[in-house]
Scaffold this motif. Sequence first.
Motif, PDB file in Angstrom:
ATOM      1  N   GLN A 135       0.824  -1.195   0.000  1.00 44.30           N
ATOM      2  CA  GLN A 135       0.000   0.000   0.000  1.00 44.30           C
ATOM      3  C   GLN A 135       0.872   1.265   0.000  1.00 44.30           C
ATOM      4  O   GLN A 135       1.968   1.282   0.585  1.00 44.30           O
ATOM      5  N   PRO A 136       0.398   2.375  -0.621  1.00 39.62           N
ATOM      6  CA  PRO A 136       1.200   3.611  -0.688  1.00 39.62           C
ATOM      7  C   PRO A 136       1.557   4.189   0.678  1.00 39.62           C
ATOM      8  O   PRO A 136       2.548   4.906   0.799  1.00 39.62           O
ATOM      9  N   ASN A 137       0.784   3.886   1.715  1.00 39.55           N
ATOM     10  CA  ASN A 137       1.072   4.436   3.047  1.00 39.55           C
ATOM     11  C   ASN A 137       2.070   3.596   3.831  1.00 39.55           C
ATOM     12  O   ASN A 137       2.337   3.873   5.001  1.00 39.55           O
ATOM     13  N   GLY A 138       2.618   2.526   3.221  1.00 36.83           N
ATOM     14  CA  GLY A 138       3.612   1.684   3.884  1.00 36.83           C
ATOM     15  C   GLY A 138       3.045   0.427   4.502  1.00 36.83           C
ATOM     16  O   GLY A 138       3.809  -0.391   5.049  1.00 36.83           O
ATOM     17  N   ASP A 139       1.744   0.221   4.416  1.00 39.68           N
ATOM     18  CA  ASP A 139       1.144  -1.004   4.960  1.00 39.68           C
ATOM     19  C   ASP A 139       1.376  -2.176   4.014  1.00 39.68           C
ATOM     20  O   ASP A 139       1.383  -2.014   2.782  1.00 39.68           O
ATOM     21  N   LEU A 140       1.556  -3.374   4.599  1.00 42.18           N
ATOM     22  CA  LEU A 140       1.661  -4.611   3.822  1.00 42.18           C
ATOM     23  C   LEU A 140       0.374  -5.411   4.036  1.00 42.18           C
ATOM     24  O   LEU A 140       0.038  -5.766   5.184  1.00 42.18           O
ATOM     25  N   ILE A 141      -0.346  -5.663   2.974  1.00 42.18           N
ATOM     26  CA  ILE A 141      -1.623  -6.371   3.023  1.00 42.18           C
ATOM     27  C   ILE A 141      -1.425  -7.790   2.505  1.00 42.18           C
ATOM     28  O   ILE A 141      -0.815  -8.007   1.448  1.00 42.18           O
TER      29      ILE A 141
ATOM     30  N   ALA B 124      -1.071  -6.998   7.562  1.00 43.57           N
ATOM     31  CA  ALA B 124      -0.250  -7.964   8.288  1.00 43.57           C
ATOM     32  C   ALA B 124       1.141  -7.442   8.621  1.00 43.57           C
ATOM     33  O   ALA B 124       1.897  -8.095   9.339  1.00 43.57           O
ATOM     34  N   GLY B 125       1.523  -6.269   8.074  1.00 42.18           N
ATOM     35  CA  GLY B 125       2.874  -5.782   8.350  1.00 42.18           C
ATOM     36  C   GLY B 125       3.135  -4.453   7.655  1.00 42.18           C
ATOM     37  O   GLY B 125       2.193  -3.725   7.299  1.00 42.18           O
ATOM     38  N   THR B 126       4.394  -4.153   7.446  1.00 44.58           N
ATOM     39  CA  THR B 126       4.814  -2.911   6.792  1.00 44.58           C
ATOM     40  C   THR B 126       5.913  -3.218   5.779  1.00 44.58           C
ATOM     41  O   THR B 126       6.502  -4.301   5.794  1.00 44.58           O
ATOM     42  N   TRP B 127       6.188  -2.244   4.916  1.00 47.70           N
ATOM     43  CA  TRP B 127       7.253  -2.413   3.930  1.00 47.70           C
ATOM     44  C   TRP B 127       8.098  -1.139   3.822  1.00 47.70           C
ATOM     45  O   TRP B 127       7.645  -0.047   4.154  1.00 47.70           O
ATOM     46  N   LEU B 128       9.326  -1.294   3.348  1.00 50.26           N
ATOM     47  CA  LEU B 128      10.252  -0.192   3.134  1.00 50.26           C
ATOM     48  C   LEU B 128      10.969  -0.383   1.806  1.00 50.26           C
ATOM     49  O   LEU B 128      11.209  -1.521   1.378  1.00 50.26           O
ATOM     50  N   ALA B 129      11.344   0.738   1.174  1.00 54.05           N
ATOM     51  CA  ALA B 129      12.123   0.679  -0.071  1.00 54.05           C
ATOM     52  C   ALA B 129      13.311   1.635   0.022  1.00 54.05           C
ATOM     53  O   ALA B 129      13.660   2.311  -0.936  1.00 54.05           O
ATOM     54  N   GLU B 130      13.919   1.687   1.197  1.00 50.16           N
ATOM     55  CA  GLU B 130      15.125   2.482   1.398  1.00 50.16           C
ATOM     56  C   GLU B 130      16.009   1.779   2.418  1.00 50.16           C
ATOM     57  O   GLU B 130      15.537   0.998   3.237  1.00 50.16           O
ATOM     58  N   ILE B 131      17.307   2.069   2.345  1.00 51.39           N
ATOM     59  CA  ILE B 131      18.289   1.402   3.183  1.00 51.39           C
ATOM     60  C   ILE B 131      18.605   2.277   4.386  1.00 51.39           C
ATOM     61  O   ILE B 131      18.716   3.509   4.273  1.00 51.39           O
ATOM     62  N   ALA B 132      18.753   1.640   5.541  1.00 53.33           N
ATOM     63  CA  ALA B 132      19.112   2.383   6.745  1.00 53.33           C
ATOM     64  C   ALA B 132      20.501   2.992   6.590  1.00 53.33           C
ATOM     65  O   ALA B 132      21.333   2.499   5.816  1.00 53.33           O
TER      66      ALA B 132
ATOM     67  N   ASN C 237      18.842  -1.704  -4.470  1.00 52.91           N
ATOM     68  CA  ASN C 237      17.451  -1.407  -4.805  1.00 52.91           C
ATOM     69  C   ASN C 237      16.587  -2.637  -4.512  1.00 52.91           C
ATOM     70  O   ASN C 237      16.619  -3.636  -5.241  1.00 52.91           O
ATOM     71  N   ARG C 238      15.825  -2.539  -3.454  1.00 52.72           N
ATOM     72  CA  ARG C 238      14.984  -3.674  -3.050  1.00 52.72           C
ATOM     73  C   ARG C 238      13.877  -3.202  -2.116  1.00 52.72           C
ATOM     74  O   ARG C 238      13.942  -2.108  -1.548  1.00 52.72           O
ATOM     75  N   PHE C 239      12.855  -4.037  -1.954  1.00 54.38           N
ATOM     76  CA  PHE C 239      11.788  -3.843  -0.982  1.00 54.38           C
ATOM     77  C   PHE C 239      12.002  -4.831   0.155  1.00 54.38           C
ATOM     78  O   PHE C 239      12.272  -6.012  -0.088  1.00 54.38           O
ATOM     79  N   THR C 240      11.914  -4.352   1.382  1.00 55.44           N
ATOM     80  CA  THR C 240      11.890  -5.249   2.545  1.00 55.44           C
ATOM     81  C   THR C 240      10.515  -5.132   3.201  1.00 55.44           C
ATOM     82  O   THR C 240       9.874  -4.078   3.134  1.00 55.44           O
ATOM     83  N   TYR C 241      10.065  -6.219   3.865  1.00 50.85           N
ATOM     84  CA  TYR C 241       8.746  -6.179   4.490  1.00 50.85           C
ATOM     85  C   TYR C 241       8.667  -7.198   5.618  1.00 50.85           C
ATOM     86  O   TYR C 241       9.491  -8.123   5.729  1.00 50.85           O
ATOM     87  N   THR C 242       7.684  -6.993   6.457  1.00 44.45           N
ATOM     88  CA  THR C 242       7.421  -7.916   7.568  1.00 44.45           C
ATOM     89  C   THR C 242       5.996  -8.448   7.460  1.00 44.45           C
ATOM     90  O   THR C 242       5.103  -7.761   6.934  1.00 44.45           O
ATOM     91  N   ILE C 243       5.793  -9.664   7.951  1.00 42.68           N
ATOM     92  CA  ILE C 243       4.454 -10.242   8.083  1.00 42.68           C
ATOM     93  C   ILE C 243       4.317 -10.747   9.511  1.00 42.68           C
ATOM     94  O   ILE C 243       5.120 -11.585   9.965  1.00 42.68           O
ATOM     95  N   ASP C 244       3.347 -10.213  10.208  1.00 40.67           N
ATOM     96  CA  ASP C 244       3.097 -10.599  11.607  1.00 40.67           C
ATOM     97  C   ASP C 244       4.359 -10.464  12.452  1.00 40.67           C
ATOM     98  O   ASP C 244       4.692 -11.336  13.274  1.00 40.67           O
ATOM     99  N   GLY C 245       5.114  -9.355  12.197  1.00 42.00           N
ATOM    100  CA  GLY C 245       6.299  -9.065  12.998  1.00 42.00           C
ATOM    101  C   GLY C 245       7.541  -9.821  12.599  1.00 42.00           C
ATOM    102  O   GLY C 245       8.590  -9.642  13.231  1.00 42.00           O
ATOM    103  N   VAL C 246       7.466 -10.644  11.562  1.00 38.32           N
ATOM    104  CA  VAL C 246       8.617 -11.446  11.142  1.00 38.32           C
ATOM    105  C   VAL C 246       9.168 -10.883   9.831  1.00 38.32           C
ATOM    106  O   VAL C 246       8.420 -10.691   8.865  1.00 38.32           O
ATOM    107  N   ASP C 247      10.503 -10.619   9.799  1.00 35.59           N
ATOM    108  CA  ASP C 247      11.142 -10.137   8.570  1.00 35.59           C
ATOM    109  C   ASP C 247      11.077 -11.201   7.484  1.00 35.59           C
ATOM    110  O   ASP C 247      11.371 -12.379   7.731  1.00 35.59           O
ATOM    111  N   GLN C 248      10.720 -10.787   6.288  1.00 32.10           N
ATOM    112  CA  GLN C 248      10.630 -11.684   5.145  1.00 32.10           C
ATOM    113  C   GLN C 248      11.826 -11.471   4.206  1.00 32.10           C
ATOM    114  O   GLN C 248      12.486 -10.413   4.257  1.00 32.10           O
ATOM    115  N   PRO C 249      12.163 -12.448   3.358  1.00 33.57           N
ATOM    116  CA  PRO C 249      13.276 -12.252   2.413  1.00 33.57           C
ATOM    117  C   PRO C 249      13.023 -11.033   1.524  1.00 33.57           C
ATOM    118  O   PRO C 249      11.906 -10.854   1.011  1.00 33.57           O
TER     119      PRO C 249
END
Length: 432
Positions: free
Chosen positions: A15-21, A31-39, A46-58
């Motif tokens: 989702q555009p607001n950073g939510d992961l559905i 179920a989580g959130t996503w990011l497209a920037e590096i700390a 260049n990649r997307f990272t995201y979590t589902i139910d608090g668990v980091d996904q590949p």
Amino acid sequence: MALQLTARGQTLKFQPNGDLIVVEGEQDRQAGTWLAEIAAGGIRVNRFTYTIDGVDQPPCPAKYSFTGGNQLRVVLAGPDGDSEPADLVGFIEVDDQHDIVYHLTDDAGAVLGTDVVLYGDLEIERNTNALVIKLIEGGEAKIVGDRGIKSLEAAQNRIAELAADDLLRFKATTSNVLADGNLLDIPSKLEFAGSWDIQNGQLVFLSKIVGDLSRPDVSIGFGGKLGAVTAGFVYHADAEGNQEAAFTIRGQHVWRAGDRESAFNWDVSLGFSDKKFSADVDFDLNSVNRDGRRLSVAGNMTLKQADGNTLNLSLNLTAEYEWKDNSLVFKAVVSNEAGNFNYDLMLEGTIKPAGGGQLAFSIRYTNAEGSEGLTIGLDFVGDRDNAIQALSFHLQISPDRVELKIEAHISFRQRFVAGVGRVMEEGDEVAS
């Protein structure tokens, strides 16, 4: 189209607001959130990272491009295959690390606080002046300017937090195509603070990285053709004969008075940072164009670079002159929206009078701080039949001072008649 990916049998919506559905049956679950920037300090990729139910996904590698309207298009590579291309609503900005950031917005243009960062090197595309991001993983994303090759502007930096004298501004707009077919135009924010230079025979803009000592300054290269004009320099995007000027860079061309021994007898500065070069200028005063009170001098300029190499440029200087209050006034013919240019104009040449000898003249006007004024120089060198062998006349007029210096070297021959002949040859000096 929303950005949607199938991963390990699950349908995911970013989702555009950073939510992961996560789509479960016919239900959507946040179920989580996503990011497209590096700390900060992380590896730039260049990649997307995201979590589902608090668990980091590949992480999912991301492929970026821009539409013809500069809207960001994203394709994600997942374990079950690539996603369908999705065009995200937002606008473009460059951050203080020189990374291109795409800010996501809603359909009204309100910023949502979610960003997509494109990691790669920047360059200006030859012939088009488009801003190109050479993505780290390969490929490129191209941002098209609002005015084609005239989308670039070289200005003075007036942004206090960016410690540099020159500013390179790229004018572009994101034209977002919304779900209902309407368009939402949002101007980009693409400004680079730094300084102009010439390296390896190419114009470059050296932009400063802010806050990260581990990264070098960014060098943005220009592959077109640079020429010298009265106001400074003019850049042509196409080096293959296109005469249309893309943008101008503030500069000065100052004749180094009194230095006729060195081939490089002009001082040239580039940009508001006042990057200096030595230059050799070649033009034919016999072919100076005169149109009313306007003089146009065309020729060639050779810049001497810091590494000892040279760069050949075309030269076109234009000035207007007039007699005003019994003074000869030169005015540089310039156009500048950012402020007043300083200029120093010089014309010199030789005249051979009908009576023999040679008269060298020079006319110079400058408004440079501390040396404002007009200098006129006349130097006459006679031949053996002239009584005056050499005469120098220099007049300098400034707002608060008039200085005149005359220096003469006279040779004369005297003959006595009536049976007595005597020849006297002597060199006398007269100065006042």
